[in-house]
Design a protein around this motif. Structure first.
Motif, PDB file in Angstrom:
ATOM      1  N   GLU A 146      -0.070   4.083  -3.318  1.00  0.00           N
ATOM      2  CA  GLU A 146       0.166   3.468  -2.008  1.00  0.00           C
ATOM      3  C   GLU A 146       1.655   3.465  -1.657  1.00  0.00           C
ATOM      4  O   GLU A 146       2.021   3.755  -0.522  1.00  0.00           O
ATOM      5  CB  GLU A 146      -0.388   2.045  -1.977  1.00  0.00           C
ATOM      6  CG  GLU A 146      -1.895   1.981  -1.936  1.00  0.00           C
ATOM      7  CD  GLU A 146      -2.442   0.563  -2.087  1.00  0.00           C
ATOM      8  OE1 GLU A 146      -1.650  -0.403  -1.957  1.00  0.00           O
ATOM      9  OE2 GLU A 146      -3.647   0.428  -2.340  1.00  0.00           O
ATOM     10  N   ARG A 147       2.517   3.169  -2.648  1.00  0.00           N
ATOM     11  CA  ARG A 147       3.965   3.188  -2.400  1.00  0.00           C
ATOM     12  C   ARG A 147       4.425   4.597  -2.028  1.00  0.00           C
ATOM     13  O   ARG A 147       5.240   4.781  -1.123  1.00  0.00           O
ATOM     14  CB  ARG A 147       4.737   2.687  -3.624  1.00  0.00           C
ATOM     15  CG  ARG A 147       4.800   1.184  -3.729  1.00  0.00           C
ATOM     16  CD  ARG A 147       5.803   0.730  -4.770  1.00  0.00           C
ATOM     17  NE  ARG A 147       5.566   1.271  -6.104  1.00  0.00           N
ATOM     18  CZ  ARG A 147       4.727   0.756  -6.992  1.00  0.00           C
ATOM     19  NH1 ARG A 147       4.032  -0.320  -6.690  1.00  0.00           N
ATOM     20  NH2 ARG A 147       4.586   1.298  -8.178  1.00  0.00           N
ATOM     21  N   GLU A 148       3.905   5.608  -2.728  1.00  0.00           N
ATOM     22  CA  GLU A 148       4.265   6.987  -2.418  1.00  0.00           C
ATOM     23  C   GLU A 148       3.837   7.359  -1.005  1.00  0.00           C
ATOM     24  O   GLU A 148       4.591   7.992  -0.266  1.00  0.00           O
ATOM     25  CB  GLU A 148       3.626   7.941  -3.428  1.00  0.00           C
ATOM     26  CG  GLU A 148       4.270   7.932  -4.783  1.00  0.00           C
ATOM     27  CD  GLU A 148       3.579   8.860  -5.756  1.00  0.00           C
ATOM     28  OE1 GLU A 148       2.976   9.875  -5.321  1.00  0.00           O
ATOM     29  OE2 GLU A 148       3.639   8.585  -6.963  1.00  0.00           O
ATOM     30  N   GLU A 149       2.621   6.976  -0.628  1.00  0.00           N
ATOM     31  CA  GLU A 149       2.119   7.278   0.711  1.00  0.00           C
ATOM     32  C   GLU A 149       2.954   6.589   1.784  1.00  0.00           C
ATOM     33  O   GLU A 149       3.278   7.185   2.816  1.00  0.00           O
ATOM     34  CB  GLU A 149       0.649   6.879   0.831  1.00  0.00           C
ATOM     35  CG  GLU A 149      -0.283   7.755   0.015  1.00  0.00           C
ATOM     36  CD  GLU A 149      -1.707   7.246  -0.041  1.00  0.00           C
ATOM     37  OE1 GLU A 149      -1.999   6.145   0.502  1.00  0.00           O
ATOM     38  OE2 GLU A 149      -2.546   7.931  -0.664  1.00  0.00           O
ATOM     39  N   MET A 150       3.352   5.338   1.528  1.00  0.00           N
ATOM     40  CA  MET A 150       4.172   4.611   2.490  1.00  0.00           C
ATOM     41  C   MET A 150       5.564   5.233   2.619  1.00  0.00           C
ATOM     42  O   MET A 150       6.133   5.286   3.713  1.00  0.00           O
ATOM     43  CB  MET A 150       4.290   3.135   2.097  1.00  0.00           C
ATOM     44  CG  MET A 150       2.985   2.349   2.274  1.00  0.00           C
ATOM     45  SD  MET A 150       2.303   2.457   3.933  1.00  0.00           S
ATOM     46  CE  MET A 150       3.503   1.505   4.830  1.00  0.00           C
ATOM     47  N   SER A 151       6.090   5.728   1.521  1.00  0.00           N
ATOM     48  CA  SER A 151       7.419   6.352   1.581  1.00  0.00           C
ATOM     49  C   SER A 151       7.379   7.655   2.370  1.00  0.00           C
ATOM     50  O   SER A 151       8.360   8.037   3.004  1.00  0.00           O
ATOM     51  CB  SER A 151       7.973   6.589   0.179  1.00  0.00           C
ATOM     52  OG  SER A 151       7.273   7.622  -0.472  1.00  0.00           O
TER      53      SER A 151
END
Length: 154
Positions: A146-151
């Protein structure tokens, strides 16, 4: 020839980890490196894309407590795994001499989840603890994704 017998120690199964939130089944691969340094050349393959590490040791063997530090350095800290992606299992054999469940672990190791196992007497406790551990690994992987997708989005 040794490599072939070693690679037969890979276990694949499906599990529904406890606490993973979505109640989905996940595929799990367990790669057993046996703690034998003669297989050290294979360890990079084990570590590549690993999501968690389980270290099983015999608390009755004093050298095992020291060896845990080596395994931590090689498999956990070098991969940047979080504490909840790791599990220490102190396996007690029948007639074990270790009565006090507190072990003299180094401070960085004492932060890791630790379970005491006695498969002969408490197999369900071990299974439940392992399922909770898998849930922690799945949650950590989901949060990271999720953090990767948000970045990417921001």
């Amino acid at each position: 020839m040794q490599m072939l017998s070693f690679l037969s120690r890979i276990l694949e199964f499906e599990s529904q980890p406890e606490g993973s939130g979505d109640n989905k089944t996940c595929e799990v691969e367990l790669w057993d490196c046996s703690g034998d340094f003669k297989f050290e050349s294979c360890w990079p393959a084990f570590m590549k894309d690993s999501c968690g590490v389980v270290i099983i040791f015999n608390p009755d063997v004093p050298t095992h407590l020291k060896e845990i530090e080596t395994w931590y350095s090689m498999f956990i800290s070098s991969q940047g795994l979080l504490d909840n992606q790791c599990l220490l299992i102190a396996h007690h054999k029948p007639g074990s001499e270790v009565e006090d469940k507190r072990l003299p672990l180094a401070s960085h190791l004492s932060r890791l989840p630790l379970i005491h196992s006695n498969v002969e007497e408490e197999p369900e406790d071990v299974r439940q603890s392992f399922c909770r551990y898998l849930g922690n690994v799945v949650n950590t992987m989901s949060e990271s994704r999720e953090r990767e997708e948000m970045s990417i989005i921001t």
